[in-house]
Design an enzyme around this catalytic site. Structure first.
Site, PDB file in Angstrom:
ATOM      1  N   CYS A  52      59.409  41.980  90.013  1.00 19.81           N
ATOM      2  CA  CYS A  52      59.443  42.479  91.406  1.00 19.81           C
ATOM      3  C   CYS A  52      60.644  43.386  91.683  1.00 19.81           C
ATOM      4  CB  CYS A  52      59.480  41.285  92.360  1.00 19.81           C
ATOM      5  SG  CYS A  52      59.761  41.788  94.076  1.00 19.81           S
TER       6      CYS A  52
HETATM    7  N1  LIG Z   1      60.170  43.023 102.303  1.00 26.13           N
HETATM    8  C1  LIG Z   1      60.225  42.226 101.186  1.00 26.13           C
HETATM    9  C2  LIG Z   1      59.087  42.535 100.226  1.00 26.13           C
HETATM   10  C3  LIG Z   1      59.045  41.604  99.059  1.00 26.13           C
HETATM   11  C4  LIG Z   1      57.704  41.693  98.302  1.00 26.13           C
HETATM   12  O1  LIG Z   1      56.733  42.326  98.772  1.00 26.13           O
HETATM   13  N2  LIG Z   1      57.657  41.074  97.128  1.00 26.13           N
HETATM   14  C5  LIG Z   1      56.416  41.039  96.362  1.00 26.13           C
HETATM   15  C6  LIG Z   1      56.674  41.102  94.872  1.00 26.13           C
HETATM   16  S1  LIG Z   1      57.205  42.680  94.321  1.00 26.13           S
HETATM   17  C7  LIG Z   1      55.691  39.738  96.577  1.00 26.13           C
HETATM   18  O2  LIG Z   1      56.304  38.688  96.488  1.00 26.13           O
HETATM   19  N3  LIG Z   1      54.379  39.815  96.801  1.00 26.13           N
HETATM   20  C8  LIG Z   1      53.523  38.660  96.927  1.00 26.13           C
HETATM   21  C9  LIG Z   1      52.485  38.878  98.006  1.00 26.13           C
HETATM   22  O3  LIG Z   1      52.570  39.887  98.710  1.00 26.13           O
HETATM   23  O4  LIG Z   1      51.615  38.037  98.124  1.00 26.13           O
HETATM   24  C10 LIG Z   1      61.582  42.445 100.544  1.00 26.13           C
HETATM   25  O5  LIG Z   1      62.006  43.593 100.376  1.00 26.13           O
HETATM   26  O6  LIG Z   1      62.219  41.447 100.236  1.00 26.13           O
END
Ligand SMILES: N[C@@H](CCC(=O)N[C@@H](CS)C(=O)NCC(=O)O)C(=O)O
Length: 328
Positions: A52
């Site tokens: 990520c």
């Molecule tokens: N706004 C968040 C975004 C984090 C994010 O989207 N992480 C992704 C992985 S790259 C995630 O965990 N996705 C799982 C999902 O959306 O179900 C940040 O910058 O911390």
């Protein structure tokens, strides 16, 4: 039509019904320091996954700041699809078999422990407080800012932002310029690759691919007109930390698996490529002994994007995954 509320089991559904991907707002936005959350050693735990990019920036910052003995790190090393699943511990990809605090298998269990009614996306990075047993923040841009100075009183004098002055990660003199760059880099590049890669219709893809490459062109021009080697001169700043995870994934994941394939960093953006290689190969004290290289796990993010954006088959190239070292 926002993707803010996603019921369990929606891990793979990223685009809204109109085909456009819209990133949901993070729900946990507490701050350290605050009355509830004081800076203390061995109180906070950072949960992350090496694929990520948003988690990547927090890992880089932790090492750049020398917070290894202050902020505990726990790696999630798997993703399971299905109701109640998502980010998980497998013990097979360099992480523990289960969460060391509670024995949980899924990251989701922390979210529902913090808020039993939670219905949003379960994302990494996530900063957990062992004392109050809740989530401090699941927003990477906030977490990195906490790391810059919230724990400085626990660090040696030379690592404190106050000591570094204009050479700090987010120095007052550069804040307006860093904020301005962050804004278009986030929309056009960091999140831009997702708007392209998660587009679920041709129209949504077509609407976003142009602005991604316009933003990369703008970045190349920014580097051409600045003293370098970093985005704002002689010192690494927040702008570099926020950009690196996206650029280091570009040629090996986004170009192929997210169809961001009008140009490649290594062939078409010589200044961005040089900037990337300077950061990646630096294992000196300036990078806390290799914060960028140590946190980059090419295989993990190639596999991850092959799963979310393809059929799981990992493309072999481009080789090498990153070009060699260059002199700053
Ligand atoms: N706004 C968040 C975004 C984090 C994010 O989207 N992480 C992704 C992985 S790259 C995630 O965990 N996705 C799982 C999902 O959306 O179900 C940040 O910058 O911390």
């Amino acid at each position: 039509m926002s993707s803010n509320v996603h019921k369990e089991g929606d891990v793979m559904r990223q685009a809204d019904p109109d085909g456009h991907f819209r990133r949901a707002e993070s729900k946990f936005r507490h701050t350290i320091p605050s009355p509830q959350f004081q800076p203390e050693a061995d109180r906070y735990v950072l949960y992350w996954h090496s694929g990520c990019p948003w988690a990547h920036r927090t890992i880089v910052t932790r090492q750049l700041k020398g917070l290894e003995n202050i902020i505990q790190l726990v790696k999630l090393d798997g993703m399971e699809i299905g109701p109640g699943k998502g980010w998980c511990f497998t013990g097979q990809n360099g992480g523990p078999q289960q969460d060391p605090l509670y024995g949980f298998k899924y990251l989701r269990q922390f979210y529902t422990k913090a808020d039993a009614t939670y219905e949003g996306r379960v994302t990494v990075p996530m900063l957990w407080d062992k004392k109050t047993e809740t989530i401090v923040s699941n927003e990477s841009s906030d977490i990195i800012r906490m790391f810059y100075s919230a724990f400085d009183e626990l660090l040696p004098v030379e690592l404190r932002e106050e000591t570094k002055g204009d050479a700090g990660l987010y120095p007052p003199s550069l804040r307006p310029s860093i904020d301005a760059l962050n804004e278009w880099v986030y929309n056009g590049i960091n999140n831009g690759v997702y708007k392209v890669g998660f587009a679920a219709s041709q129209a949504a893809y077509d609407a976003n691919i142009g602005s991604l490459f316009e933003s990369l062109d703008r970045l190349e021009a920014h580097l051409a007109s600045s003293p370098g080697p970093y985005l704002f001169g002689a010192n690494i700043t927040e702008a570099d930390i926020r950009l690196f995870p996206t650029i280091v994934r570009f040629d090996v994941a986004y170009h192929t698996l997210f169809k961001c394939n009008i140009k490649m960093i290594r062939h078409d953006y010589p200044r961005i490529d040089r900037w990337l290689r300077i950061l990646y190969w630096d294992e000196s004290e300036r990078t806390g002994g290799g914060a960028f290289k140590d946190s980059t796990d090419f295989d993990s993010f190639r596999r991850g994007y092959a799963m979310v954006a393809g059929n799981g088959i990992v493309p072999a190239g481009p080789l090498p995954l990153i070009l060699g070292p260059v002199q700053p």
